[in-house]
Design a protein around this motif. Structure first.
Motif, PDB file in Angstrom:
ATOM      1  N   LEU A  36       0.835  -1.204   0.000  1.00  0.00           N
ATOM      2  CA  LEU A  36       0.000   0.000   0.000  1.00  0.00           C
ATOM      3  C   LEU A  36       0.869   1.253   0.000  1.00  0.00           C
ATOM      4  O   LEU A  36       0.563   2.223  -0.695  1.00  0.00           O
ATOM      5  CB  LEU A  36      -0.944  -0.006   1.207  1.00  0.00           C
ATOM      6  CG  LEU A  36      -2.038  -1.074   1.167  1.00  0.00           C
ATOM      7  CD1 LEU A  36      -2.776  -1.130   2.494  1.00  0.00           C
ATOM      8  CD2 LEU A  36      -3.004  -0.814   0.006  1.00  0.00           C
ATOM      9  N   GLY A  37       1.956   1.218   0.750  1.00  0.00           N
ATOM     10  CA  GLY A  37       2.859   2.362   0.797  1.00  0.00           C
ATOM     11  C   GLY A  37       3.496   2.674  -0.542  1.00  0.00           C
ATOM     12  O   GLY A  37       3.833   3.824  -0.830  1.00  0.00           O
ATOM     13  N   SER A  38       3.655   1.660  -1.388  1.00  0.00           N
ATOM     14  CA  SER A  38       4.302   1.872  -2.687  1.00  0.00           C
ATOM     15  C   SER A  38       3.472   2.756  -3.611  1.00  0.00           C
ATOM     16  O   SER A  38       3.998   3.308  -4.569  1.00  0.00           O
ATOM     17  CB  SER A  38       4.586   0.526  -3.364  1.00  0.00           C
ATOM     18  OG  SER A  38       3.394  -0.074  -3.838  1.00  0.00           O
ATOM     19  N   TYR A  39       2.193   2.902  -3.320  1.00  0.00           N
ATOM     20  CA  TYR A  39       1.330   3.738  -4.158  1.00  0.00           C
ATOM     21  C   TYR A  39       1.283   5.187  -3.681  1.00  0.00           C
ATOM     22  O   TYR A  39       0.759   6.043  -4.397  1.00  0.00           O
ATOM     23  CB  TYR A  39      -0.087   3.162  -4.203  1.00  0.00           C
ATOM     24  CG  TYR A  39      -0.155   1.837  -4.921  1.00  0.00           C
ATOM     25  CD1 TYR A  39      -0.051   1.768  -6.304  1.00  0.00           C
ATOM     26  CD2 TYR A  39      -0.291   0.659  -4.213  1.00  0.00           C
ATOM     27  CE1 TYR A  39      -0.096   0.559  -6.968  1.00  0.00           C
ATOM     28  CE2 TYR A  39      -0.335  -0.559  -4.862  1.00  0.00           C
ATOM     29  CZ  TYR A  39      -0.231  -0.596  -6.239  1.00  0.00           C
ATOM     30  OH  TYR A  39      -0.268  -1.804  -6.891  1.00  0.00           O
ATOM     31  N   GLY A  40       1.773   5.430  -2.473  1.00  0.00           N
ATOM     32  CA  GLY A  40       1.789   6.798  -1.964  1.00  0.00           C
ATOM     33  C   GLY A  40       0.410   7.354  -1.645  1.00  0.00           C
ATOM     34  O   GLY A  40       0.236   8.570  -1.607  1.00  0.00           O
ATOM     35  N   GLN A  85      -1.356 -10.600  -4.771  1.00  0.00           N
ATOM     36  CA  GLN A  85      -1.822 -11.033  -6.083  1.00  0.00           C
ATOM     37  C   GLN A  85      -2.375  -9.846  -6.872  1.00  0.00           C
ATOM     38  O   GLN A  85      -2.074  -9.695  -8.064  1.00  0.00           O
ATOM     39  CB  GLN A  85      -2.895 -12.105  -5.915  1.00  0.00           C
ATOM     40  CG  GLN A  85      -3.371 -12.701  -7.203  1.00  0.00           C
ATOM     41  CD  GLN A  85      -4.410 -13.794  -6.964  1.00  0.00           C
ATOM     42  OE1 GLN A  85      -5.061 -13.834  -5.926  1.00  0.00           O
ATOM     43  NE2 GLN A  85      -4.547 -14.672  -7.930  1.00  0.00           N
ATOM     44  N   MET A  86      -3.155  -9.001  -6.218  1.00  0.00           N
ATOM     45  CA  MET A  86      -3.719  -7.827  -6.905  1.00  0.00           C
ATOM     46  C   MET A  86      -2.626  -6.844  -7.311  1.00  0.00           C
ATOM     47  O   MET A  86      -2.715  -6.192  -8.354  1.00  0.00           O
ATOM     48  CB  MET A  86      -4.744  -7.135  -6.006  1.00  0.00           C
ATOM     49  CG  MET A  86      -6.011  -7.932  -5.792  1.00  0.00           C
ATOM     50  SD  MET A  86      -7.177  -7.086  -4.707  1.00  0.00           S
ATOM     51  CE  MET A  86      -7.717  -5.753  -5.794  1.00  0.00           C
ATOM     52  N   TYR A  87      -1.591  -6.751  -6.489  1.00  0.00           N
ATOM     53  CA  TYR A  87      -0.453  -5.885  -6.793  1.00  0.00           C
ATOM     54  C   TYR A  87       0.265  -6.393  -8.050  1.00  0.00           C
ATOM     55  O   TYR A  87       0.584  -5.627  -8.957  1.00  0.00           O
ATOM     56  CB  TYR A  87       0.502  -5.856  -5.597  1.00  0.00           C
ATOM     57  CG  TYR A  87       1.785  -5.104  -5.829  1.00  0.00           C
ATOM     58  CD1 TYR A  87       1.813  -3.723  -5.824  1.00  0.00           C
ATOM     59  CD2 TYR A  87       2.979  -5.793  -6.032  1.00  0.00           C
ATOM     60  CE1 TYR A  87       2.992  -3.026  -6.027  1.00  0.00           C
ATOM     61  CE2 TYR A  87       4.164  -5.117  -6.230  1.00  0.00           C
ATOM     62  CZ  TYR A  87       4.164  -3.731  -6.228  1.00  0.00           C
ATOM     63  OH  TYR A  87       5.339  -3.056  -6.436  1.00  0.00           O
ATOM     64  N   ASP A  91      -4.301  -5.088 -10.604  1.00  0.00           N
ATOM     65  CA  ASP A  91      -5.680  -4.827 -10.182  1.00  0.00           C
ATOM     66  C   ASP A  91      -5.756  -3.844  -9.009  1.00  0.00           C
ATOM     67  O   ASP A  91      -6.689  -3.046  -8.930  1.00  0.00           O
ATOM     68  CB  ASP A  91      -6.385  -6.127  -9.796  1.00  0.00           C
ATOM     69  CG  ASP A  91      -6.637  -7.033 -10.989  1.00  0.00           C
ATOM     70  OD1 ASP A  91      -6.551  -6.549 -12.138  1.00  0.00           O
ATOM     71  OD2 ASP A  91      -6.926  -8.221 -10.769  1.00  0.00           O
ATOM     72  N   LEU A  92      -4.795  -3.915  -8.110  1.00  0.00           N
ATOM     73  CA  LEU A  92      -4.811  -3.010  -6.960  1.00  0.00           C
ATOM     74  C   LEU A  92      -4.579  -1.575  -7.418  1.00  0.00           C
ATOM     75  O   LEU A  92      -5.255  -0.652  -6.946  1.00  0.00           O
ATOM     76  CB  LEU A  92      -3.753  -3.424  -5.930  1.00  0.00           C
ATOM     77  CG  LEU A  92      -3.721  -2.604  -4.652  1.00  0.00           C
ATOM     78  CD1 LEU A  92      -5.064  -2.661  -3.921  1.00  0.00           C
ATOM     79  CD2 LEU A  92      -2.595  -3.097  -3.734  1.00  0.00           C
ATOM     80  N   GLU A  93      -3.670  -1.370  -8.327  1.00  0.00           N
ATOM     81  CA  GLU A  93      -3.413  -0.030  -8.848  1.00  0.00           C
ATOM     82  C   GLU A  93      -4.674   0.545  -9.501  1.00  0.00           C
ATOM     83  O   GLU A  93      -5.022   1.701  -9.278  1.00  0.00           O
ATOM     84  CB  GLU A  93      -2.269  -0.056  -9.863  1.00  0.00           C
ATOM     85  CG  GLU A  93      -1.917   1.316 -10.384  1.00  0.00           C
ATOM     86  CD  GLU A  93      -0.717   1.289 -11.320  1.00  0.00           C
ATOM     87  OE1 GLU A  93      -0.234   0.192 -11.654  1.00  0.00           O
ATOM     88  OE2 GLU A  93      -0.270   2.373 -11.707  1.00  0.00           O
ATOM     89  N   GLU A  94      -5.349  -0.281 -10.269  1.00  0.00           N
ATOM     90  CA  GLU A  94      -6.588   0.179 -10.917  1.00  0.00           C
ATOM     91  C   GLU A  94      -7.649   0.533  -9.878  1.00  0.00           C
ATOM     92  O   GLU A  94      -8.345   1.538 -10.014  1.00  0.00           O
ATOM     93  CB  GLU A  94      -7.118  -0.895 -11.878  1.00  0.00           C
ATOM     94  CG  GLU A  94      -6.256  -1.081 -13.105  1.00  0.00           C
ATOM     95  CD  GLU A  94      -6.088   0.207 -13.897  1.00  0.00           C
ATOM     96  OE1 GLU A  94      -7.101   0.900 -14.136  1.00  0.00           O
ATOM     97  OE2 GLU A  94      -4.941   0.527 -14.257  1.00  0.00           O
ATOM     98  N   LEU A  95      -7.769  -0.301  -8.859  1.00  0.00           N
ATOM     99  CA  LEU A  95      -8.742  -0.036  -7.796  1.00  0.00           C
ATOM    100  C   LEU A  95      -8.426   1.283  -7.097  1.00  0.00           C
ATOM    101  O   LEU A  95      -9.313   2.117  -6.895  1.00  0.00           O
ATOM    102  CB  LEU A  95      -8.756  -1.190  -6.788  1.00  0.00           C
ATOM    103  CG  LEU A  95      -9.660  -1.019  -5.566  1.00  0.00           C
ATOM    104  CD1 LEU A  95     -11.119  -0.881  -5.986  1.00  0.00           C
ATOM    105  CD2 LEU A  95      -9.477  -2.199  -4.621  1.00  0.00           C
ATOM    106  N   LEU A  96      -7.164   1.486  -6.757  1.00  0.00           N
ATOM    107  CA  LEU A  96      -6.779   2.710  -6.059  1.00  0.00           C
ATOM    108  C   LEU A  96      -6.943   3.935  -6.950  1.00  0.00           C
ATOM    109  O   LEU A  96      -7.293   5.013  -6.475  1.00  0.00           O
ATOM    110  CB  LEU A  96      -5.350   2.593  -5.534  1.00  0.00           C
ATOM    111  CG  LEU A  96      -5.164   1.545  -4.429  1.00  0.00           C
ATOM    112  CD1 LEU A  96      -3.693   1.409  -4.062  1.00  0.00           C
ATOM    113  CD2 LEU A  96      -6.003   1.876  -3.203  1.00  0.00           C
ATOM    114  N   LYS A  97      -6.712   3.777  -8.239  1.00  0.00           N
ATOM    115  CA  LYS A  97      -6.919   4.897  -9.167  1.00  0.00           C
ATOM    116  C   LYS A  97      -8.377   5.335  -9.166  1.00  0.00           C
ATOM    117  O   LYS A  97      -8.670   6.522  -9.208  1.00  0.00           O
ATOM    118  CB  LYS A  97      -6.502   4.508 -10.588  1.00  0.00           C
ATOM    119  CG  LYS A  97      -5.023   4.583 -10.838  1.00  0.00           C
ATOM    120  CD  LYS A  97      -4.714   4.217 -12.287  1.00  0.00           C
ATOM    121  CE  LYS A  97      -3.230   4.254 -12.558  1.00  0.00           C
ATOM    122  NZ  LYS A  97      -2.922   3.809 -13.933  1.00  0.00           N
TER     123      LYS A  97
END
Length: 102
Positions: A36-40, A85-87, A91-97
């Protein structure tokens, strides 16, 4: 459980973990926090070791037996393995976007 419901509804990303992002107390929590921290993005982290009642309540709230647990936009996403797995799939990046685009 009302406190948990409030935390996940008022914060876009919530991480229930063992320890803190600066001092995780287990490898799974460390991995989830690092991802999570990697996305800032802002992450509301809750150290469940500091509150034994919440530690049990979060498992009942999600019907998920392990910690860490991640919630995005009030929805349970999963634990460390699912987050990893989402990372890896993006998929996690898309969700956070979608969460932080507004």
């Amino acid at each position: 459980m009302s406190e948990i419901r409030k935390e996940v509804s008022e914060n876009p990303v919530v991480l229930y973990m063992k320890g803190t992002p600066d001092q995780p107390m287990c490898g799974f929590s460390a991995r989830a926090s690092a991802i999570l921290g990697s996305y800032g993005v802002p992450v509301y982290a809750v150290n469940i070791l500091a509150d034994p009642e919440k530690r049990q309540a979060i498992k009942e709230f999600s019907d998920w037996p392990t910690i860490p647990q991640v919630y995005v936009n009030g929805e349970f996403v999963g634990g460390s393995d699912i987050l990893t797995q989402m990372y890896e799939t993006g998929d996690l990046e898309e969700l956070l976007k979608t969460v932080f685009a507004n």
